[in-house]
Design an enzyme around this catalytic site. Structure first.
Site, short mmCIF file in Angstrom:
data_model
loop_
_atom_site.label_atom_id
_atom_site.label_comp_id
_atom_site.label_asym_id
_atom_site.label_seq_id
_atom_site.Cartn_x
_atom_site.Cartn_y
_atom_site.Cartn_z
N GLU A 1 4.03 -7.30 -38.59
CA GLU A 1 4.51 -7.81 -37.30
C GLU A 1 3.37 -8.32 -36.43
OE1 GLU A 1 7.12 -8.68 -34.13
OE2 GLU A 1 7.48 -8.30 -36.25
N ASP A 2 2.23 -7.62 -36.44
CA ASP A 2 1.19 -7.89 -35.45
C ASP A 2 -0.11 -8.46 -36.01
OD1 ASP A 2 2.91 -6.87 -33.54
OD2 ASP A 2 2.13 -4.83 -33.72
#
Length: 717
Positions: free
Chosen positions: A115-116
């Protein structure tokens, strides 16, 4: 208030407490590169906690996962100012101390990388395999919707969908929320309150349902500190004041230890302090707290039989408080929890609550499904699967979660999903009822035959007309008990729909969503008017009326259905009251209700007197042309048959009705009372002239001693 400042993890909570300590992790001191043959110092505490539960675990994959996570998140910082890697490390430590297996811990270390960071799912799959990739993908899907007032329902809906395929996804999410709650103090107070409310309403009940008490209790205390700071500080002060050398629980614990030793029972007796919310609840329940109210005794033994041996010794050597005894070993809770609960009177009248369980039960009580390991691990003795399957049957998934996954697909409206989810999570006890085909249905406590019908038949339950409970005829509103045998009865008319009154008796999301959905698909179906007894007014003997007046779809599409009744206002919409179902040649009286419509009653209907008592002016009504025929639709009437109970009575009555060329719109059969049974039928006849013959045919049925027109009690208020 800072969640960290409000952290209730004082030593007094962990006094002699075995098992899991979730608060050892502070800020992680990151080190530089390490050699490939040893673990990085930053995860040595994770490895220690993991090896405590899994001594033979291979830690190589954890080292590789940490190296990837640390290098990927390098340079990223949390709002608290800490390096971002401290977050996945903290989440992983929480799960390690709960006893999660290596695959879950590996996915936890990587849960934010896709996600990051620049890491892709393909890279995760290539380096760590399909299982870790599956878990990381499931957690990642939960993070793709921003948190906000409108986003929360959809976020948790996705969480349920992901969890449906692997319960470990929810375990990682719960640990993720716990660490975020611990560090919530860096956010604005209003955002703290919003996140705390969602945690209280959804995640804490989910932790309870998964049996992860160690997470649930800490989340409760953190939410308590944020949403109720004054009560929290009062509770903290009470706990601090109660801490001292003269603890009455210590004395009782010593007495219990000596008693069990003298009886030859090998047991470990510990004092288990209550967490802050628990103390607050006891205080609200009892008012002034006793010295023994700040904790409970925990007795741990080796085998199930030892639990009952301990119980026998305690009830023999101490005065038991019988009302406090509960056996969750013979009847485990829905979240896998097992334990014996009792209370005994110690020296000087002090009452101590006692929990008795095995070491295995204690592990499951603290960690729930997390303690059960990998539910998908292949049994070496089992034959290998020849064909891959997209279905991942989770043996640790409780029945309530399976049901949530079924009904969430039907709740297309986020608000409906959110409301129904919260209502379902508020149910803290389940019952099991048996079907006549040998199957079982898991339902929440307080569920009715309506819930059983939808649980067994789905949308076909729209045609339900009653049920048999333990072999006896019962109404759909009958509340079921644990162990009942239930057989919903469906009408042959598949075009009929549910009654709005069913929503008053439905407790399960599946039933409520199905009923609500039916009315959404039939928006022109008349809803019950609260000012009359047409639909939801109380029926005979207090039973909600099964003779709900609903407009047929054809009626709504082509204007008001002809009633054959004339009133003073030729433009007024006229409908026949469902409470007394007038037919020619009944004398009529009408009343204007909300919306300007006129509801027409039989003149002797109790509702007429009730309307006049509250000052309603009657409207003159009469049958048109002296006939009152309902055109092609026929006429509707409600009849009550009083009879003695006997086999095949219901079948014989319905046969007599069909022979008289009448159609059953709805039916209610009340539970037998003193061998007498009351049947209430709402019927449609081609012509009102056939009513006397129909009533005679019903009276001729063996066992029937009276048939009369329905006279429902008048509405009140």
């Amino acid at each position: 208030m800072s969640a960290e400042a409000a952290d209730p993890g004082a030593p007094l909570r962990r006094r002699s407490r075995p098992g899991i300590d979730l608060r050892r992790l502070g800020r992680v001191a990151l080190r530089g590169p390490v050699s490939r043959d040893r673990l990085p110092d930053a995860i040595s505490h994770v490895a220690e906690a993991h090896r405590a539960h899994h001594p033979d675990a291979d830690l190589t994959i954890l080292r590789r996962a940490y190296v990837l996570a640390e290098s990927s998140h390098r340079g990223q910082m949390r709002k608290s100012g800490e390096p971002y890697i401290t977050h996945p490390l903290a989440v992983t430590l929480i799960l390690a101390e709960l006893g999660a297996e290596t695959t879950t811990l590996t996915a936890s270390l990587l849960h934010d990388t896709v996600e990051d960071t620049e890491v892709t799912l393909d890279q995760v799959k290539e380096q760590f395999g399909d299982e870790v990739c599956y878990l990381v993908d499931g957690v990642t899907k939960l993070e793709k919707v921003d948190y906000g007032a409108a986003a929360e329902p959809e976020t948790f809906r996705k969480m349920l969908v992901a969890t449906g395929n692997d319960v470990r996804v929810m375990s990682i999410k719960l640990a993720d929320r716990l660490h975020n709650m611990r560090t919530l103090g860096v956010m604005r107070p209003e955002k703290q309150a919003r996140i705390a409310k969602v945690t209280r309403d959804v995640l804490i009940p989910l932790a309870e349902r998964l049996g992860v008490q160690a997470l649930k209790t800490e989340l409760e205390d953190l939410v308590f500190a944020i949403l109720h700071p004054e009560e929290y500080e009062e509770t903290r002060a009470l706990i601090v004041a109660a801490t001292g050398p003269d603890d009455p629980l210590e004395t009782i614990a010593d007495n219990v230890t000596h008693t069990l030793r003298d009886a030859g029972i090998s047991a470990e007796v510990l004092i288990r302090p209550r967490h802050f919310v628990s103390v607050h609840r006891v205080r609200r329940k009892r008012g002034e707290l006793r010295g023994t109210d700040f904790g409970r005794l925990l007795v741990l033994v080796g085998e199930d039989a030892d639990c009952y041996a301990v119980l026998g010794e305690l009830h023999t050597c101490f005065t038991p408080v019988i009302s406090e005894f509960k056996d969750f070993i013979a009847a485990p809770k829905f979240n896998l929890y097992q334990s014996l609960h009792t209370a005994v009177v110690g020296p000087e009248g002090a009452v101590a609550e006692v929990l008795i369980r095995t070491h295995r039960m204690h592990k499951v009580a603290e960690a729930g499904v997390v303690a059960l390991g990998n539910p998908y691990a292949q049994d070496p003795a089992a034959p290998p699967q020849t064909e891959p399957s997209d279905e991942r049957a989770d043996p640790t998934r409780p029945g309530w979660l399976s049901r949530l996954l079924d009904w969430q697909e039907s709740a297309t409206d986020p608000d409906t999903f959110w409301t129904t989810l919260r209502d379902d999570l508020a149910q803290d006890r389940e019952i099991t009822v048996f079907r006549t085909d040998g199957g079982t249905l898991g339902l929440p406590a307080g569920a009715s035959c309506v819930d059983a019908a939808y649980a067994q038949y789905g949308d076909l339950a729209h045609t339900a007309i009653g049920a048999r409970v333990n072999g006896r005829l019962a109404t759909l509103s009958t509340v079921l008990s644990d162990g009942d045998t239930v057989q919903p009865l469906l009408a042959q008319d598949t075009a009929s729909g549910p009654s709005p009154a069913w929503l008053d008796h439905a407790r399960t999301p599946a039933a409520r969503i199905a009923i609500t959905g039916w009315f959404s698909d039939h928006p022109d179906e008349a809803k019950p008017d609260p000012e009359t007894a047409d639909a939801t007014g109380p029926g005979t003997r207090g039973e909600p009326a099964a003779t709900t007046e609903r407009e047929a779809p054809a009626r709504s599409r082509s204007g008001p259905r002809p009633t054959g009744v004339v009133v003073d206002d030729p433009n007024a919409q006229v409908r026949l009251a469902g409470c007394c179902t007038p037919v020619p040649p009944d004398e009529l009286t009408g009343f204007v209700i909300r919306g300007g419509a006129v509801t027409v009653h039989r003149r002797e209907c109790p509702a007429v007197a009730a309307m006049q008592e509250i000052g309603r002016a009657p409207v003159v009504a009469r049958w048109a042309d002296g006939e009152g025929r309902e055109s092609d639709a026929g006429c509707r009437v409600t009849l009550v048959a009083e009879s003695f109970g006997r086999p095949r009575l219901l079948a014989d009555l319905t046969e007599a009705i069909a022979t008289a060329d009448a159609a059953i719109v709805s039916a209610t059969v009340e539970p037998p009372s003193e061998q007498r049974v009351r049947h209430t039928y709402t019927l449609r006849l081609p012509d009102a002239a056939g009513l006397p013959g129909l009533m005679r045919a019903m009276r001729d049925v063996a066992g029937v001693y009276d048939v009369s027109r329905a006279q429902h009690p008048a509405p009140t208020g």
